[in-house]
Design a protein around this motif. Structure first.
Motif, PDB file in Angstrom:
ATOM      1  N   LEU A  36     -15.858   9.458  13.136  1.00 10.46           N
ATOM      2  CA  LEU A  36     -14.507   9.752  12.666  1.00 10.46           C
ATOM      3  C   LEU A  36     -13.440   9.057  13.510  1.00 10.46           C
ATOM      4  CD1 LEU A  36     -14.802  13.492  11.648  1.00 10.46           C
ATOM      5  CD2 LEU A  36     -14.573  11.496  10.150  1.00 10.46           C
ATOM      6  N   HIS A  85     -10.819   9.315   7.618  1.00 12.95           N
ATOM      7  CA  HIS A  85      -9.804  10.298   7.990  1.00 12.95           C
ATOM      8  C   HIS A  85      -8.403   9.808   7.640  1.00 12.95           C
ATOM      9  CE1 HIS A  85      -8.959   7.654  11.318  1.00 12.95           C
ATOM     10  NE2 HIS A  85     -10.258   7.608  11.517  1.00 12.95           N
ATOM     11  N   ARG A  93     -12.655   8.322   0.794  1.00 15.46           N
ATOM     12  CA  ARG A  93     -13.474   9.554   0.815  1.00 15.46           C
ATOM     13  C   ARG A  93     -14.087   9.789  -0.560  1.00 15.46           C
ATOM     14  NH1 ARG A  93      -9.137  11.646   4.057  1.00 15.46           N
ATOM     15  NH2 ARG A  93      -8.269  12.700   2.248  1.00 15.46           N
ATOM     16  N   GLU A 110     -10.345  17.842   6.335  1.00 11.37           N
ATOM     17  CA  GLU A 110     -11.096  17.645   7.583  1.00 11.37           C
ATOM     18  C   GLU A 110     -12.579  17.903   7.378  1.00 11.37           C
ATOM     19  OE1 GLU A 110      -8.398  19.715   7.341  1.00 11.37           O
ATOM     20  OE2 GLU A 110      -6.915  18.404   8.279  1.00 11.37           O
ATOM     21  N   GLU A 113     -14.097  14.969   5.461  1.00  9.08           N
ATOM     22  CA  GLU A 113     -14.294  13.834   6.350  1.00  9.08           C
ATOM     23  C   GLU A 113     -15.543  14.020   7.201  1.00  9.08           C
ATOM     24  OE1 GLU A 113     -10.636  13.884   8.507  1.00  9.08           O
ATOM     25  OE2 GLU A 113      -9.468  13.282   6.756  1.00  9.08           O
TER      26      GLU A 113
END
Length: 193
Positions: A36, A85, A93, A110, A113
């Motif tokens: 990330l 992110h 995503r 979040e 991700e």
């Protein structure tokens, strides 16, 4: 409503798709957190070098003829969906979720991700394990062909969207013509544009 119902958090145990993989759960979580932090292709390549540096089933990829083609193929397949992110990453995503066949509705951004990062880490590890499992088989095959075969085998289970993406992509040196065509005497004729 009683507080017992609110405190209920069932644990789901899902079977490993390819058997027991070398990564421990804690290692997978740590690598997902590191992924990330990746923001550029060079950082992703460094991440791949780090993840592929370990030994799997007594075999290490670092320094072998398989390392460079594996990093190149994984970079080509996975880097378009990174970084996962941030607000502008929503399209990446969604693309990653399609590649992994995941439904992420109901999760916070979040959590989306992090789950996608875990799947990327799991895929990389599974390809590494598949190459180790092949061991001596196919040593006559070119390293790039062995890597591609391993990725395709793993993608069938873990990332079916990669197979669809590969099927749509033209082969190296070919030009995809997305225009008109007609059939004449058993042949396909593509008129000049």
């Amino acid at each position: 409503m009683t507080s017992r119902l609110l405190a209920y958090r069932p644990e789901m145990e899902l079977p490993e798709p390819l058997g027991t993989l070398p990564l421990q759960h804690e290692d997978e979580l740590a690598l997902a957190a590191q992924l990330l932090e990746v923001r550029a292709p060079a950082q992703f390549d460094a991440f791949l070098r780090h993840q592929l540096g370990g030994t799997v089933a007594g075999q290490q990829l670092r320094g072998t003829p398989l390392e460079a083609p594996l990093r190149q193929l994984l970079g080509k397949a996975l880097s378009p969906m990174l970084p996962l992110h941030g607000a502008p990453a929503q399209a990446r995503r969604q693309r990653a979720a399609r590649i992994f066949g995941m439904e992420l509705e109901g999760l916070s951004p979040e959590d989306k991700e992090f789950e996608l990062a875990r799947h990327v880490v799991h895929l990389i590890d599974a390809v590494h394990a598949e190459l180790a499992r092949q061991g001596g088989t196919g040593r006559q095959a070119a390293p790039a062909a062995r890597v591609e075969t391993a990725l395709l085998r793993v993608a069938r289970t873990l990332a079916p969207g990669l197979l669809r993406q590969a099927a749509r992509a033209p082969e190296h040196g070919q030009v995809r013509n997305a225009g008109r065509w007609r059939r004449e005497d058993g042949h396909i004729v593509v008129p000049d544009s």
